[in-house]
Structures are given as C-alpha cells and as structure tokens.
Write a protein that holds these residues in place. Structure first.
Motif, PDB file in Angstrom:
ATOM      1  N   SER A   1       0.830  -1.196   0.000  1.00 42.21           N
ATOM      2  CA  SER A   1       0.000   0.000   0.000  1.00 42.21           C
ATOM      3  C   SER A   1       0.866   1.248   0.000  1.00 42.21           C
ATOM      4  N   SER A   2       0.216   2.376  -0.244  1.00 36.88           N
ATOM      5  CA  SER A   2       0.889   3.676  -0.157  1.00 36.88           C
ATOM      6  C   SER A   2       0.392   4.455   1.054  1.00 36.88           C
ATOM      7  N   SER A   3      -0.422   3.838   1.908  1.00 39.44           N
ATOM      8  CA  SER A   3      -0.993   4.531   3.057  1.00 39.44           C
ATOM      9  C   SER A   3      -0.787   3.725   4.332  1.00 39.44           C
TER      10      SER A   3
ATOM     11  N   HIS B   1      -1.098   5.005   7.168  1.00 39.08           N
ATOM     12  CA  HIS B   1      -2.135   5.514   8.072  1.00 39.08           C
ATOM     13  C   HIS B   1      -3.371   4.626   8.006  1.00 39.08           C
ATOM     14  N   ARG B   2      -3.796   4.247   6.794  1.00 38.31           N
ATOM     15  CA  ARG B   2      -4.995   3.422   6.636  1.00 38.31           C
ATOM     16  C   ARG B   2      -4.791   2.028   7.237  1.00 38.31           C
TER      17      ARG B   2
ATOM     18  N   SER C   1       4.397   0.829   2.155  1.00 37.20           N
ATOM     19  CA  SER C   1       3.813   0.160   3.321  1.00 37.20           C
ATOM     20  C   SER C   1       3.444  -1.268   2.949  1.00 37.20           C
TER      21      SER C   1
ATOM     22  N   SER D   1     -12.646   3.909  -0.625  1.00 36.29           N
ATOM     23  CA  SER D   1     -11.453   4.524  -0.044  1.00 36.29           C
ATOM     24  C   SER D   1     -11.416   4.423   1.475  1.00 36.29           C
TER      25      SER D   1
ATOM     26  N   TYR E   1      -9.157  -0.326   4.155  1.00 33.26           N
ATOM     27  CA  TYR E   1      -7.706  -0.167   4.134  1.00 33.26           C
ATOM     28  C   TYR E   1      -7.085  -0.596   2.816  1.00 33.26           C
TER      29      TYR E   1
ATOM     30  N   SER F   1      -8.562  -0.162  -0.047  1.00 36.38           N
ATOM     31  CA  SER F   1      -9.068   0.790  -1.043  1.00 36.38           C
ATOM     32  C   SER F   1      -9.450   0.096  -2.356  1.00 36.38           C
TER      33      SER F   1
END
Length: 421
Positions: free
Chosen positions: A8-10, A12-13, A65, A248, A251, A253
C-alpha cells in the motif's frame, strides 16, 4: 499456514484498521520490533509518526507500506501468543524485514487464528526493500520452512485427517447499531483476493452471495469519473439498505481503478476451470430422473459451486453466474457457452417459481453446506466461508434509525446584502 501480502501507499490506513480492531477488543497488539521503547504500549500517533519519519527518507517510493496476514488452520486455535510472536519474527526475518520496524497484531474476528503484520520497506539508509514478487520469491519458502520448524498444519497437505471446522466467533452485526463497515471489510478480505472475476458484474455475483454489492457512482458523477466504488449491504430481497461506504474507507481501497488490474489478470488465467462446471452440469442433465434447476443447484452445492440468478422485478430469469468456491472461479453462463446460458438452462432443467424466487443469492445454510464440502480438502477456506455465512443473517437484520441528513443540506444560505448607491 497461509500468508497474504498487500502492498500500500498509506500506512495511516493500515495502522488505523488494526488499531480500530484493538479498540473494539477484536484484536491485541502482541509486539512491535525495532521501535524506540515498547511498541505495544505506544500510542497510535507515536506508532504512526515513527513509520512516517522512516518513510520521509525516501519520498520517491510510491508503495512504501506492507500489510501481511498469517492465517493458521482452525484446528490450531490454541496457539499461544509467545509462539505466534516467534512465528512472526521468523517470517519477517525470512522475507527480509527482520530489521525493519514492524507491529504484530493478533485478531479474533474470524473462525481461524491469524496475525496481521504492519511494516514499511524503507530502510534506515533510504533504500527500498524490493517488493516485486515478494510472495513467490521469499514468502512461499518462508511459509514452508516455518510450517516444518513450528510443526504447523501445512497449507498444501490434502491428505491430513478431516478437521472439525468450528463456527466463527464473530459477533453479530446489526445494521444501525453495530459497525457494518467492519462486517463488509471481513467479506471483502475473504473475496477480493480469492476469486477470479473478470468484471464488476462477476465480482458482484460473488459479493451478492454475502448480501453485499459494489456500485459505481451515478453517470457523469465525480465517483464515476475517478473510477471509485460504493459498497452496500443488501437485504434478503437484494435491495440496498443503509448508507453506502466508499471504497477509499477500507484499508485496501478496492476502487474500480484498482480492481480493473485484477480483471485483466483473471481474463488471462481464469478459463482453466470452465471444464469442471460444464462436466458437472452435463452429468446432471443426463441423470435419470433429471433434477429441476433447484435440484441441480443442490447437487452443485455439494461440489462447492453456487449459481447466482439474475432476474427482474417480475421474477423473470435472464442470466446465470456460476461461482466455483474451490478454485475461486467465477463465470457468466454465456462465458461457459450457449448450453449454460439462462435461456437454455431453463429448457434443459425445469424451473419452478419457488426455485427462481428463493435462489437469487445463496442462503447461510447453503454456504455452510459448501463449507462442509471444503472442510476436508481445505479447512482454512471452509472456515472463512462458514464465518461469512454467519454474517448473512446479521447483515440483513435491519434496525430502523433516524434518517440521516448531511449537514451540507441543513446549512442555511446567507442572504446577500444589496449594495448601497
């Protein structure tokens, strides 16, 4: 043991998903390695900021991530936390993340024991750990070695004794009272990476078995333009209930833009499982006495295959989709060939009104029957199916709540003042 890797690129999620499970008492943070201090006692912001500071060392990395789930056989429910922590440490070392900061969560929201591992591939010098084909290159060898070292049930061992698949411990979800987003998330985790669908329509055929549907935005809307999706809960008649949840907000997405890449891959690799469904249907068509369509569905269910009906409001059956749970294959009737389309199938097998009305989606009992047929060959996947079958009744149990009105529509317009001359 089965390992599922998601990049992932998030961060936070991913972190938010696991920490929410902890706050809901559906998970615990067993340990955190290579953090300053005891990571399991750090706050959400402290964990997040440590990951973010590491990621700032390489701002060019788009995918920075990693979220891994390690899934164990349902019979291994008594695995101790110390042993699970050791398994996680060995696995992360084998795939090249042993020196990276990572968190280990144990989740209790499924019918089988499983861990979630959260980390980043950005190293202290700013370089990236290569994630390309990580599952094939490193995860698979690591999984097989760990199964031997820790004497775990092997994921590929089909000759082991039959195991009892226990019912899931997931709490019932009541719409309007419980967190339906978590329930939808559980279904998406079980479906998105396991089934081979080539279109949104075929994906919805599988999700519909669990009373969930993915929808594009209205024509010309911002959602449609950016290839987003809504996920909705359906009632027993297939009608949407409640407020839709944006892709979105999950997690992983799972937007249409991301799913289209799966569609393309599955078109290349998905045709190998067609013969099994065709042969089973042809065998029943030649049987004496020949079953009606409802009877055919019962016979196919014993083989782990569900038939999803597409019909209009008057009950007219205009399409069939076949879902083979064993290999995770999904086919429209037209893809299998003309003899398996809705029109011809109604000619080959008698259709009673009851069969059409009651078989638009699989019931929880049908899914449990399919899970039972898989329990010997693949108890882990059977446990997942049985868990989701338990969600069906709770997802469709509607509790009326006050109508929701966005604050955007409650806001009073300010009256413009006229200019003075």
């Amino acid at each position: 043991m089965v390992a599922v890797i998601k990049v992932s690129s998030s961060i936070h999620r991913i972190l938010n998903y696991n920490e929410n499970k902890v706050s809901e008492k559906k998970a615990v943070c067993l340990t955190g390695e290579n953090f300053p201090g005891e990571a399991s006692k750090l706050s959400f912001n402290a964990k997040l900021n440590y990951f973010l500071r590491r990621m700032e060392l390489n701002t060019n990395a788009r995918r920075n991530s990693i979220h891994i789930s390690l899934n164990f056989d349902p019979s291994e429910k008594n695995l101790q936390s110390e042993k699970l922590t050791a398994i996680a440490a060995e696995y992360m070392k084998d795939i090249g993340f042993g020196n990276q900061p990572y968190l280990v969560y144990r989740h209790f929201d499924a019918g089988h024991p499983h861990l979630h591992l959260v980390s980043t591939n950005i190293q202290p010098n700013g370089s990236r750990i290569d994630l390309h084909h990580l599952g094939i290159r490193k995860s698979e060898p690591a999984r097989k070695r760990i199964e031997e070292v820790f004497e775990l049930v092997k994921a590929q061992d089909k000759n082991r004794p039959r195991l009892n698949v226990e019912k899931a411990g997931t709490k019932a979800v009541t719409y309007g009272k419980s967190d339906t987003r978590s329930a939808i998330q559980n279904v998406l985790e079980a479906v998105l990476d396991r089934y081979k669908y080539t279109s949104l329509h075929e994906l919805n055929a599988v999700l519909g078995l669990y009373n969930i549907r993915a929808e594009c935005g209205a024509k010309g809307s911002r959602m449609e333009k950016h290839k987003g999706l809504y996920y909705r809960i359906l009632d027993g008649q297939g009608k949407p209930v409640g407020i839709p949840v944006k892709a979105s907000l999950f997690y992983s997405s799972p937007t249409l833009a991301r799913l289209e890449a799966k569609f393309a891959r599955n078109r290349i690799n998905g045709s190998t499982n067609m013969a099994r469904i065709r042969n089973l249907i042809d065998f029943q068509a030649a049987a004496k006495p020949k079953p009606d369509l409802k009877g055919l569905e019962g016979q196919l269910a014993k083989e782990g295959i569900a038939i999803v009906h597409r019909q209009n409001s008057e009950g007219f059956l205009y399409g069939l989709t076949y879902v083979d749970h064993k290999p995770g294959a999904v086919f429209n009737g037209s893809a299998l060939g003309k003899p398996y389309s809705a029109k011809v199938m109604q000619e080959r097998f008698t259709v009673t009104p009851q069969a059409v009305d009651k078989n638009r989606t699989a019931t929880g009992k049908q899914l449990e029957h399919i899970a039972a047929s898989l329990s010997e060959s693949n108890p882990l996947e059977a446990g997942i199916l049985k868990e989701i079958a338990g969600l069906l009744g709770s997802l469709t149990s509607v509790e009326h709540t006050a109508d929701y009105v966005s604050k955007h529509y409650k806001r009073k317009k300010k009256r413009r003042k006229r200019g003075t001359s």
